[in-house]
Design a protein around this motif. Structure first.
Motif, PDB file in Angstrom:
ATOM      1  N   ALA A   1       0.590  -1.125  -0.074  1.00 17.56           N
ATOM      2  CA  ALA A   1      -0.057   0.003  -0.003  1.00 17.56           C
ATOM      3  C   ALA A   1       0.962   1.223   0.157  1.00 17.56           C
ATOM      4  O   ALA A   1       1.939   1.367   0.570  1.00 17.56           O
ATOM      5  N   PRO A   2       0.337   2.335  -0.598  1.00 13.92           N
ATOM      6  CA  PRO A   2       1.245   3.562  -0.702  1.00 13.92           C
ATOM      7  C   PRO A   2       1.031   3.975   0.904  1.00 13.92           C
ATOM      8  O   PRO A   2       0.284   3.867   1.836  1.00 13.92           O
TER       9      PRO A   2
ATOM     10  N   PHE B   1      -9.738  -1.976   2.230  1.00 11.73           N
ATOM     11  CA  PHE B   1      -9.595  -2.163   3.667  1.00 11.73           C
ATOM     12  C   PHE B   1     -10.340  -3.458   4.097  1.00 11.73           C
ATOM     13  O   PHE B   1     -11.311  -3.706   3.759  1.00 11.73           O
ATOM     14  N   LEU B   2      -9.648  -4.245   5.058  1.00  7.84           N
ATOM     15  CA  LEU B   2      -9.929  -5.334   5.424  1.00  7.84           C
ATOM     16  C   LEU B   2     -10.626  -5.245   6.612  1.00  7.84           C
ATOM     17  O   LEU B   2      -9.887  -4.594   7.695  1.00  7.84           O
ATOM     18  N   THR B   3     -11.784  -5.827   7.181  1.00  5.29           N
ATOM     19  CA  THR B   3     -12.158  -5.741   8.623  1.00  5.29           C
ATOM     20  C   THR B   3     -12.938  -7.255   8.931  1.00  5.29           C
ATOM     21  O   THR B   3     -13.320  -7.748   7.810  1.00  5.29           O
ATOM     22  N   ILE B   4     -12.445  -7.385   9.905  1.00  6.03           N
ATOM     23  CA  ILE B   4     -13.185  -8.889  10.437  1.00  6.03           C
ATOM     24  C   ILE B   4     -14.065  -8.810  11.541  1.00  6.03           C
ATOM     25  O   ILE B   4     -13.718  -8.158  12.606  1.00  6.03           O
ATOM     26  N   ASP B   5     -15.281  -9.281  11.745  1.00  2.00           N
ATOM     27  CA  ASP B   5     -16.140  -8.977  12.483  1.00  2.00           C
ATOM     28  C   ASP B   5     -16.430 -10.301  13.613  1.00  2.00           C
ATOM     29  O   ASP B   5     -16.294 -11.366  13.275  1.00  2.00           O
ATOM     30  N   ASP B   6     -16.813  -9.970  14.882  1.00  5.01           N
ATOM     31  CA  ASP B   6     -17.611 -10.627  15.991  1.00  5.01           C
ATOM     32  C   ASP B   6     -16.137 -11.187  17.046  1.00  5.01           C
ATOM     33  O   ASP B   6     -16.441 -10.952  18.000  1.00  5.01           O
TER      34      ASP B   6
ATOM     35  N   LEU C   1       2.841 -11.847   6.539  1.00  4.15           N
ATOM     36  CA  LEU C   1       2.278 -11.210   4.940  1.00  4.15           C
ATOM     37  C   LEU C   1       2.115  -9.745   5.237  1.00  4.15           C
ATOM     38  O   LEU C   1       2.261  -9.169   4.272  1.00  4.15           O
ATOM     39  N   ARG C   2       2.426  -9.325   6.542  1.00  4.73           N
ATOM     40  CA  ARG C   2       2.104  -7.716   6.548  1.00  4.73           C
ATOM     41  C   ARG C   2       0.818  -7.288   6.183  1.00  4.73           C
ATOM     42  O   ARG C   2       0.877  -6.036   5.460  1.00  4.73           O
ATOM     43  N   ILE C   3      -0.147  -8.085   6.274  1.00  5.66           N
ATOM     44  CA  ILE C   3      -1.549  -7.353   5.768  1.00  5.66           C
ATOM     45  C   ILE C   3      -2.358  -6.667   6.969  1.00  5.66           C
ATOM     46  O   ILE C   3      -2.515  -7.427   7.819  1.00  5.66           O
ATOM     47  N   PRO C   4      -2.511  -5.610   6.770  1.00 12.49           N
ATOM     48  CA  PRO C   4      -3.239  -4.732   7.849  1.00 12.49           C
ATOM     49  C   PRO C   4      -4.792  -4.910   7.896  1.00 12.49           C
ATOM     50  O   PRO C   4      -5.319  -5.242   6.776  1.00 12.49           O
TER      51      PRO C   4
ATOM     52  N   GLY D   1      -5.290  -5.831  -8.724  1.00 10.97           N
ATOM     53  CA  GLY D   1      -4.306  -4.671  -8.919  1.00 10.97           C
ATOM     54  C   GLY D   1      -4.481  -3.862  -7.598  1.00 10.97           C
ATOM     55  O   GLY D   1      -4.115  -2.697  -7.595  1.00 10.97           O
ATOM     56  N   TYR D   2      -4.997  -4.248  -6.402  1.00  7.65           N
ATOM     57  CA  TYR D   2      -5.037  -3.546  -5.327  1.00  7.65           C
ATOM     58  C   TYR D   2      -4.321  -4.128  -4.117  1.00  7.65           C
ATOM     59  O   TYR D   2      -4.123  -5.053  -4.094  1.00  7.65           O
ATOM     60  N   ALA D   3      -4.014  -3.151  -3.345  1.00 12.00           N
ATOM     61  CA  ALA D   3      -3.296  -3.321  -2.088  1.00 12.00           C
ATOM     62  C   ALA D   3      -4.223  -3.206  -0.668  1.00 12.00           C
ATOM     63  O   ALA D   3      -5.220  -2.446  -0.938  1.00 12.00           O
ATOM     64  N   VAL D   4      -4.022  -3.786   0.336  1.00 14.57           N
ATOM     65  CA  VAL D   4      -4.639  -3.635   1.304  1.00 14.57           C
ATOM     66  C   VAL D   4      -4.045  -2.517   2.227  1.00 14.57           C
ATOM     67  O   VAL D   4      -2.927  -2.631   2.590  1.00 14.57           O
TER      68      VAL D   4
END
Length: 310
Positions: free
Chosen positions: A92-93, A131-136, A151-154, A300-303
């Motif tokens: 991501a930038p 943007f990645l979000t995880i619920d509950d 993986l260094r994924i936010p 072609g996207y970054a998180v």
């Protein structure tokens, strides 16, 4: 001044029209830096030209930066192979210096709610980031923690207390890895069926729990099932909530589901998924991450980190 110019060049490269990959372009920048007047002054080869020491120091700093980026990228490539991703996730930038202005999505308004926290599914950005979000909080899979760290994924977690109370420590480990923990109510009830006081109890009660357990009082809130009314937003605001991110896409181990008619990602889209395992899904949480990241990267996207934009 030379060092400042080179930093700007790298930033410009990383914030181009798409998410970036470290590598050859940084080497080109380094070569340019080393070739931009680092020679000795004409007529006196015995001593450095004025400012040469500063230029050499800048070139050394840039070299160190390039080496660090290359090592981080190599580690991410290896992690992507280890976890079975089809491609290495894009980088991501840098976060924006000025955060975008967030407004309620058209059609998601409540009457008289102009001053209430905005409800949105997409952050208004031009870069190809999502943007990645995880619920509950039902599933506490240790492999998820390892996978996301390697993986260094936010990502951001929206938690309900009744599902996390059997293992608060799992989410503390998550927080220690840089994940922001947000509010998803105490008991995951359908809020529009509750009174204002009951909704406030669900939302403020979870604010109190999260503050007690993790030392922070969240600014973000996601209503269970994505359902809310004016009382929900009023109650959330009274508890310190500043924004209500919903989602534009949802990830599962075996598929993606889409809110938009074109069934595609768009810059700034928020992706929802859940803390679930084989008991509820056709796969594990790492399986879900593989599905999401293969989709995101192929398009072609970054998180990026949601909190950096809000």
């Amino acid at each position: 001044m030379q060092l400042v110019r080179q930093k700007v060049s790298i930033r410009s490269y990383r914030q181009g029209g798409r998410a970036s990959r470290p590598g050859a372009a940084l080497v080109v920048l380094l070569a340019a830096a080393l070739g931009s007047g680092c020679g000795v002054a004409d007529g006196d080869a015995s001593r450095p030209a004025a400012g040469q020491d500063a230029r050499q120091g800048a070139a050394g700093a840039l070299t160190a930066y390039v080496e660090r980026v290359k090592k981080e990228h190599a580690a991410r490539v290896a992690a992507a192979r280890r976890w079975g991703l089809k491609q290495t996730p894009l980088t991501a930038p840098s976060p924006p210096a000025a955060k975008p202005e967030i407004a309620t999505r058209k059609g998601f308004e409540v009457a008289g709610g102009a001053s209430l926290p905005p409800v949105f599914t997409t952050v208004p950005v031009k870069e190809k980031v999502v943007f990645l979000t995880i619920d509950d909080g039902m599933e506490k899979d240790p492999d998820l923690l390892r996978m996301m760290s390697e993986l260094r994924i936010p990502y951001s977690a929206f938690l309900s207390d009744y599902l996390i109370e059997d293992d608060y420590g799992y989410f503390k480990r998550m927080q220690d890895r840089g994940v922001a923990l947000h509010n998803h109510t105490l008991n995951h009830r359908y809020l529009p069926a509750l009174s204002y006081a009951e909704q406030k109890g669900e939302i403020c009660g979870q604010q109190d729990k999260l503050e007690k357990r993790y030392g922070t009082r969240p600014r973000l809130f996601r209503p269970p099932y994505g359902n809310y009314n004016k009382d929900t937003l009023r109650a959330a605001q009274s508890c310190g909530i500043k924004a209500v991110p919903l989602w534009a896409a949802e990830g599962f181990p075996d598929r993606m589901e889409w809110r938009e008619w074109d069934r595609d990602l768009h810059p700034g889209d928020i992706i929802l998924t859940h803390f679930r395992g084989r008991g509820d899904w056709k796969g594990t949480m790492p399986d879900m991450i593989r599905r999401v990241m293969n989709t995101v990267t192929a398009k072609g996207y970054a998180v990026a980190r949601l909190e950096d934009y809000l």
